[in-house]
Write a protein that holds these residues in place. Structure first.
Motif, PDB file in Angstrom:
ATOM      1  N   LYS A 123      33.132  44.580  39.744  1.00 35.59           N
ATOM      2  CA  LYS A 123      34.025  44.545  40.798  1.00 35.59           C
ATOM      3  C   LYS A 123      34.827  45.455  41.548  1.00 35.59           C
ATOM      4  O   LYS A 123      34.832  45.570  42.541  1.00 35.59           O
ATOM      5  N   ILE A 124      35.040  46.591  40.746  1.00 39.47           N
ATOM      6  CA  ILE A 124      35.570  47.787  41.333  1.00 39.47           C
ATOM      7  C   ILE A 124      34.518  48.534  42.365  1.00 39.47           C
ATOM      8  O   ILE A 124      34.687  48.947  43.333  1.00 39.47           O
ATOM      9  N   ARG A 205      43.173  60.113  42.626  1.00 32.85           N
ATOM     10  CA  ARG A 205      43.714  58.562  42.598  1.00 32.85           C
ATOM     11  C   ARG A 205      42.506  57.724  42.445  1.00 32.85           C
ATOM     12  O   ARG A 205      41.641  57.839  43.519  1.00 32.85           O
ATOM     13  N   ILE A 206      42.284  56.638  41.548  1.00 33.21           N
ATOM     14  CA  ILE A 206      41.642  55.582  41.776  1.00 33.21           C
ATOM     15  C   ILE A 206      42.454  54.169  41.881  1.00 33.21           C
ATOM     16  O   ILE A 206      43.019  53.875  40.928  1.00 33.21           O
ATOM     17  N   MET A 207      42.500  53.611  43.075  1.00 33.70           N
ATOM     18  CA  MET A 207      43.464  52.305  43.079  1.00 33.70           C
ATOM     19  C   MET A 207      44.938  52.643  42.689  1.00 33.70           C
ATOM     20  O   MET A 207      45.391  53.701  43.116  1.00 33.70           O
ATOM     21  N   ASN A 208      45.433  52.029  41.416  1.00 34.71           N
ATOM     22  CA  ASN A 208      46.625  52.280  40.960  1.00 34.71           C
ATOM     23  C   ASN A 208      46.723  53.400  40.009  1.00 34.71           C
ATOM     24  O   ASN A 208      47.747  53.544  39.383  1.00 34.71           O
ATOM     25  N   ILE A 209      45.549  53.992  39.693  1.00 36.79           N
ATOM     26  CA  ILE A 209      45.312  54.966  38.470  1.00 36.79           C
ATOM     27  C   ILE A 209      45.382  56.402  39.103  1.00 36.79           C
ATOM     28  O   ILE A 209      44.814  56.791  40.031  1.00 36.79           O
ATOM     29  N   GLN A 210      46.525  57.124  38.772  1.00 40.72           N
ATOM     30  CA  GLN A 210      46.719  58.408  39.043  1.00 40.72           C
ATOM     31  C   GLN A 210      46.366  59.597  38.110  1.00 40.72           C
ATOM     32  O   GLN A 210      46.615  59.296  36.809  1.00 40.72           O
ATOM     33  N   GLU A 225      50.438  49.129  31.665  1.00 39.22           N
ATOM     34  CA  GLU A 225      50.820  48.650  32.942  1.00 39.22           C
ATOM     35  C   GLU A 225      49.689  49.334  33.918  1.00 39.22           C
ATOM     36  O   GLU A 225      49.421  48.544  34.926  1.00 39.22           O
ATOM     37  N   GLU A 226      49.072  50.298  33.716  1.00 37.34           N
ATOM     38  CA  GLU A 226      47.907  50.891  34.444  1.00 37.34           C
ATOM     39  C   GLU A 226      46.695  49.693  34.469  1.00 37.34           C
ATOM     40  O   GLU A 226      46.130  49.202  35.582  1.00 37.34           O
ATOM     41  N   LEU A 227      46.383  49.212  33.416  1.00 36.71           N
ATOM     42  CA  LEU A 227      45.528  48.215  33.240  1.00 36.71           C
ATOM     43  C   LEU A 227      45.802  46.673  33.569  1.00 36.71           C
ATOM     44  O   LEU A 227      44.726  46.116  34.561  1.00 36.71           O
ATOM     45  N   VAL A 234      41.638  43.629  41.194  1.00 33.35           N
ATOM     46  CA  VAL A 234      40.494  43.291  41.184  1.00 33.35           C
ATOM     47  C   VAL A 234      40.027  41.514  40.841  1.00 33.35           C
ATOM     48  O   VAL A 234      39.044  41.161  40.856  1.00 33.35           O
ATOM     49  N   ALA A 235      41.193  41.142  40.567  1.00 33.98           N
ATOM     50  CA  ALA A 235      41.237  39.647  40.121  1.00 33.98           C
ATOM     51  C   ALA A 235      40.439  38.824  41.115  1.00 33.98           C
ATOM     52  O   ALA A 235      39.800  37.787  40.948  1.00 33.98           O
ATOM     53  N   SER A 236      40.657  38.913  42.477  1.00 30.20           N
ATOM     54  CA  SER A 236      40.102  38.183  43.264  1.00 30.20           C
ATOM     55  C   SER A 236      38.786  38.541  44.184  1.00 30.20           C
ATOM     56  O   SER A 236      38.241  38.222  44.972  1.00 30.20           O
ATOM     57  N   SER A 237      38.422  39.778  43.379  1.00 28.17           N
ATOM     58  CA  SER A 237      37.216  40.505  44.003  1.00 28.17           C
ATOM     59  C   SER A 237      36.080  39.714  43.470  1.00 28.17           C
ATOM     60  O   SER A 237      35.878  39.483  42.294  1.00 28.17           O
TER      61      SER A 237
END
Length: 257
Positions: A123-124, A205-210, A225-227, A234-237
């Motif tokens: 998905k990512i 950074r990757i998406m919300n992960i710093q 929180e990160e997970l 990616v829920a709708s991906s």
């Protein structure tokens, strides 16, 4: 017509945590995958309860899912091929079989996600999902307004033009860039087209992960929180490429003996 409970063999392998879907396709093409003792081909499908084996090893869906943030050092290669010196799998030496999400060039450093969750990897990696990746880049000569403008608006590389992106000058030689693409050596090629050479490149950074204050060479598990944020993003991906979806109706199911 496909049985409603069947899934494509590459998805079954990635869901098990053995490897990503792309890597599964490579294994299938090499003849290393069997279902109930029969060698499979791309497009074959599996049913629940089928005995799926890769290189003779039975795969089972992972119950202990691992999600790791690594600050990859320069010189480490993003590959699961343990025959290659300096591969990222041996570098981390995790007890679970994990693989990297996307890549960072050997000369590059910074945030790299690793997991055994094949579904979230696919998905990512889908380019159409527009998931952001942020980098800090140092180049070999002073940055100009024209350089920032042209980098932002798209650069012709690899027989295409890069998508518009966010670029900000941080200092005389350093800029920040946010991409939603993952073309091969994209930032380096973009800079080279504009007669600049990358001196150093770090993904922050990757998406919300710093990356945060994670030290070079160190890794940590993602926080809850990160997970959660990653899974929501990616829920709708879709994790199935369009071409594969179009071919899925033609995929055949291996018969049980």
């Amino acid at each position: 017509m496909n049985h409603p409970d069947s899934i494509r063999i590459n998805k079954a392998i990635s869901d098990s945590g053995y490897c990503s879907r792309r890597q599964a396709d490579t294994l299938i093409e090499a003849g290393h995958v069997t279902i109930n003792g029969e060698v499979v081909t791309l497009g074959d499908r599996a049913m629940p309860g089928d005995d799926i084996r890769v290189k003779g090893e039975s795969i089972q869906k992972k119950e202990n899912l691992v999600y790791i943030a690594l600050n990859k050092p320069v010189g480490i290669t993003c590959t699961t091929d343990r025959r290659i010196p300096g591969n990222v799998v041996d570098f981390i030496n995790h007890k679970e079989r994990i693989f990297h999400v996307g890549r960072l060039d050997k000369p590059s450093e910074g945030l790299l996600l690793m997991t055994n969750d094949g579904d979230i990897v696919n998905k990512i990696l889908r380019a159409g999902n527009k998931h952001e990746k942020e980098y800090v880049v140092r180049v070999n000569r002073p940055i100009t307004r024209d350089f920032i403008k042209r980098m932002s608006n798209g650069v012709p590389i690899l027989d295409t033009v890069t998508k518009k992106c966010e670029v900000e000058q941080l200092s005389r030689f350093v800029f920040r860039i946010v991409l939603v693409q993952g073309l091969n050596r994209q930032i380096r090629r973009m800079c080279e087209y504009l007669d600049y050479q990358v001196v150093s490149l770090k993904r922050t950074r990757i998406m919300n992960i710093q990356l945060g204050n994670l030290k070079t060479g160190e890794w940590r598990d993602l926080t809850k929180e990160e997970l959660s944020g990653l899974q929501n993003a990616v829920a709708s991906s879709t994790n199935i490429p369009q071409a594969e979806r179009e071919k899925s109706t033609g995929g055949k199911r291996r018969k049980r003996k």
